[in-house]
Design a protein around this motif. Structure first.
Motif: not given
Length: 248
Positions: A140, A145, A230
């Protein structure tokens, strides 16, 4: 605007649950809804449902967030009814017991709940992953995000869209959202015969922005605890618990 339900599922016999059961629970919930709603959900670019399944202290918990008035009005009463759900493939009957309901009426309430926070602790409970340029990404970044959260927000909160046509808005927010701590591990999510790579674990993000950008980023971080992060959050991936912290 959104309502989150936390439901304990009590099996009729000992069983080995898996996070992937969430996909079948989601399908069972849609089967209870009017056919027109199920068709609408499948046609929508962004699903108005985010949900995941995990075990905590020996309890099997199903967390479902309904994003938007239509999902709330159709699926909310079904979750309140607490009808048993059968998973034929695993030969288990699950009795739902509603434990918590959390409702946020509008964007103003979400912003109010998020005010004054500098650090956000994200606990990723089920495998989360991203897709960029056609490839799965399991590490990430602030941009990945925020990009996923803005996309979910605009799909489910059309009355208060976040303008980001060229991506520069997300870039500006991501530049001021810094990961201060993380403890992550890879995790595969098995879905419809496919093994989707992802990660679980914890992230602590510091918001160093100011003004409205800071307020918006805080709100998006709070939103992550409802919408998940996600891909495929409607199918059980990317389940997140978010909490605010005043310091590390």
């Amino acid at each position: 605007m959104l309502t989150q339900y936390r439901v304990e599922l009590i099996p009729d016999q000992p069983c080995h649950s898996r996070p992937e059961w969430a996909y079948r629970l989601y399908a069972a919930l849609l089967e209870l809804a009017p056919a027109s709603f199920g068709e609408l959900v499948h046609e929508m670019r962004i699903s108005p449902v985010s949900q995941y399944l995990d075990r905590r202290e020996g309890r099997l918990l199903w967390t479902i967030t309904l994003l938007g008035q239509q999902a709330e009005s159709v699926l909310g009463p079904l979750l309140q009814e607490q009808k048993p759900i059968g998973l034929e493939k695993d030969r288990v009957l699950l009795r739902p017991v509603l434990r918590e309901v959390d409702h946020i009426a509008d964007p103003e309430e979400l912003f109010a709940r998020s005010a004054g926070t500098g650090f956000h602790h994200l606990e990723v409970r089920t495998a989360a992953g991203f897709k960029s340029r056609g490839q799965y990404q399991i590490l990430p970044t602030s941009r990945l995000i925020l990009q996923s959260l803005v996309k979910k927000w605009n799909g489910c909160v059309p009355e208060c869209p976040i303008e980001d046509e060229d991506g520069e808005g997300v870039d500006a927010l991501a530049a001021g959202l810094v990961c201060r701590r993380f403890q992550l591990r890879d995790r595969i999510y098995f879905l419809k015969g496919s093994a989707i790579p992802g990660f679980v674990g914890t992230l602590t993000m510091e918001n160093r922005l100011s003004g409205f950008q800071r307020e918006l980023t805080d709100a998006l971080m709070t939103f992550s605890g409802y919408a998940g992060i996600g891909i495929k959050t409607s199918l059980g991936m990317g389940g997140v618990e978010q909490r605010r912290e005043s310091s590390l």
